[in-house]
Design a protein around this motif. Structure first.
Motif, PDB file in Angstrom:
ATOM      1  N   ILE A 177      55.929 -40.286   5.174  1.00  0.00           N
ATOM      2  CA  ILE A 177      54.688 -40.488   5.921  1.00  0.00           C
ATOM      3  C   ILE A 177      53.919 -41.682   5.350  1.00  0.00           C
ATOM      4  N   LEU A 178      53.863 -41.777   4.033  1.00  0.00           N
ATOM      5  CA  LEU A 178      53.177 -42.906   3.403  1.00  0.00           C
ATOM      6  C   LEU A 178      53.897 -44.209   3.713  1.00  0.00           C
ATOM      7  N   LEU A 179      55.232 -44.163   3.728  1.00  0.00           N
ATOM      8  CA  LEU A 179      56.000 -45.361   4.063  1.00  0.00           C
ATOM      9  C   LEU A 179      55.728 -45.787   5.500  1.00  0.00           C
ATOM     10  N   ALA A 180      55.611 -44.817   6.405  1.00  0.00           N
ATOM     11  CA  ALA A 180      55.295 -45.142   7.802  1.00  0.00           C
ATOM     12  C   ALA A 180      53.930 -45.817   7.898  1.00  0.00           C
ATOM     13  N   ARG A 181      52.979 -45.369   7.101  1.00  0.00           N
ATOM     14  CA  ARG A 181      51.657 -46.005   7.099  1.00  0.00           C
ATOM     15  C   ARG A 181      51.735 -47.428   6.550  1.00  0.00           C
ATOM     16  N   VAL A 182      52.614 -47.634   5.572  1.00  0.00           N
ATOM     17  CA  VAL A 182      52.813 -48.990   5.051  1.00  0.00           C
ATOM     18  C   VAL A 182      53.407 -49.881   6.134  1.00  0.00           C
ATOM     19  N   ASP A 183      54.432 -49.376   6.836  1.00  0.00           N
ATOM     20  CA  ASP A 183      55.111 -50.173   7.858  1.00  0.00           C
ATOM     21  C   ASP A 183      54.193 -50.509   9.026  1.00  0.00           C
ATOM     22  N   THR A 184      53.315 -49.602   9.379  1.00  0.00           N
ATOM     23  CA  THR A 184      52.440 -49.813  10.533  1.00  0.00           C
ATOM     24  C   THR A 184      51.092 -50.412  10.147  1.00  0.00           C
ATOM     25  N   HIS A 185      50.920 -50.759   8.879  1.00  0.00           N
ATOM     26  CA  HIS A 185      49.694 -51.404   8.388  1.00  0.00           C
ATOM     27  C   HIS A 185      48.447 -50.572   8.712  1.00  0.00           C
ATOM     28  N   THR A 186      48.560 -49.268   8.517  1.00  0.00           N
ATOM     29  CA  THR A 186      47.433 -48.368   8.790  1.00  0.00           C
ATOM     30  C   THR A 186      46.873 -47.768   7.504  1.00  0.00           C
ATOM     31  N   LEU A 187      47.169 -48.367   6.373  1.00  0.00           N
ATOM     32  CA  LEU A 187      46.603 -47.889   5.121  1.00  0.00           C
ATOM     33  C   LEU A 187      45.103 -48.173   5.092  1.00  0.00           C
ATOM     34  N   SER A 188      44.375 -47.302   4.451  1.00  0.00           N
ATOM     35  CA  SER A 188      42.919 -47.468   4.386  1.00  0.00           C
ATOM     36  C   SER A 188      42.567 -48.738   3.624  1.00  0.00           C
ATOM     37  N   GLN A 189      41.626 -49.487   4.185  1.00  0.00           N
ATOM     38  CA  GLN A 189      41.171 -50.719   3.547  1.00  0.00           C
ATOM     39  C   GLN A 189      39.859 -50.523   2.789  1.00  0.00           C
ATOM     40  N   GLN A 190      39.400 -49.276   2.689  1.00  0.00           N
ATOM     41  CA  GLN A 190      38.140 -49.006   1.996  1.00  0.00           C
ATOM     42  C   GLN A 190      38.342 -49.142   0.489  1.00  0.00           C
ATOM     43  N   LYS A 191      37.634 -50.068  -0.114  1.00  0.00           N
ATOM     44  CA  LYS A 191      37.799 -50.354  -1.537  1.00  0.00           C
ATOM     45  C   LYS A 191      36.532 -50.000  -2.297  1.00  0.00           C
TER      46      LYS A 191
END
Length: 336
Positions: A177-191
């Motif tokens: 699931i985390l890899l799918a988020r990496v591939d689809t560029h949907t990781l949270s950008q909140q820093k």
């Protein structure tokens, strides 16, 4: 719109020329009317005829130029439909049609890039589905076999094996699931700002049993005041994956070195083990998903480093690996 040295566009100049010519002809006609008598009416008609011919010639020339420009634009679109994205330099002239050809060229190139990206994503999705099915097949088959062999006599050992396989399956699903988020560029950008020391220690804690079992020594070179601007939960996942990989390939009783430093480009984090060098054929593919090198553990599914590299990129950074004199070093570089 392109302009000449006087600040006039080519189309404006053409309009002024046409208008000026007509105005000149009109002025000449008025002058002739002033002195022409009834006896010279045929001369007046001739002058009007000449003016009409000149006007028709100018309109015809303008129409042919306009038609030629439209034909060129149509040919460019037709070539684009056939997959040709080349640009004929002769089309780069002055005027609106030159701008139209330039816009069409940019549109064609962007469309070709989007088509390429779409095909790449489709290929990645197909490959991902195949890889996921392959990875899930092993623990599911193991759980099925253990369930069939379950008896009262071996209930305790079989239950423990089932729990291990279930845990492995759950971990695999979470990683996919985390890899799918990496591939689809949907990781949270909140820093948010977090100290490198706190984040790295939090990343190291889950691996303490592994480090203890292998009797590894940890050399800690992390300044207390160094701050990172990242998504703490995501970046911690990336560091855990790299630390896990480094610990698994470290020889028993060796030293695992964790270093952080501030550079002009931004903070860096380096994790070094004293294990065997990465094979030259593995280095270019190390961060590819489901890739397993020559020294990989048979149970390694090959996505941990791919996830770490994707999270580093989403954090405006980069993850690199290199064989060094001290061993194998993984380096996170964050750009600020």
């Amino acid at each position: 719109m392109q302009k000449n040295n006087w600040g006039w566009a080519p189309e404006t100049r053409t309009a002024w020329r046409l208008g000026g010519g007509l105005l000149l002809l009109f002025g000449l006609s008025e002058a002739v009317l002033w002195w022409v008598t009834d006896a010279n009416v045929w001369l007046l008609a001739g002058l009007f005829g000449l003016a009409a011919l000149l006007t028709a010639g100018l309109v015809r020339r303008w129409s042919r130029q306009t038609l030629a420009g439209l034909i060129q634009a149509n040919d460019q679109l037709a070539a684009a439909r056939q997959g040709h994205t080349d640009y004929t330099i002769t089309l780069n002239d002055e005027g609106l049609f030159s701008q139209l050809n330039n816009q069409l060229y940019h549109y064609v190139r962007e469309t070709a890039a989007l088509r390429s990206d779409l095909q790449r994503d489709r290929d990645q999705l197909t490959q991902a589905i195949t890889d996921i099915a392959h990875q899930l097949r092993t623990p599911i088959a193991a759980i099925g076999n253990l369930s069939e062999l379950l008896t009262a006599a071996n209930a305790a050992t079989t239950q423990a094996a089932l729990i291990r396989q279930n845990d492995r399956l759950a971990q695999l699903v979470a990683q996919l699931i985390l890899l799918a988020r990496v591939d689809t560029h949907t990781l949270s950008q909140q820093k948010e700002a977090v100290t490198a020391d706190a984040l790295l220690k939090a990343s190291l804690n889950p691996l303490l049993p592994l480090i203890s079992d292998k009797q590894l020594q940890v050399a800690w070179h992390v300044p207390a005041g160094l701050t990172l601007k990242v998504n703490p939960a995501l970046f911690r996942e990336a560091v855990i994956n790299v630390l896990k990989n480094a610990s698994e390939h470290a020889p028993a009783g060796s030293t695992l070195t964790v270093t952080a430093a501030a550079t002009p480009m931004g903070p860096t984090i380096a994790i070094t083990n004293q294990g065997p060098a990465i094979a030259p054929q593995d280095l270019p593919h190390l961060f590819e998903r489901f890739y397993r090198g020559v020294h990989s553990d048979p149970n390694n599914i090959g996505i941990g480093l791919a996830i770490a590299a994707g999270i580093a990129q989403a954090s405006d950074g980069h993850l690199a690996a290199a064989n060094t004199a001290a061993g194998v070093t993984f380096t996170f570089s964050l750009y600020t």
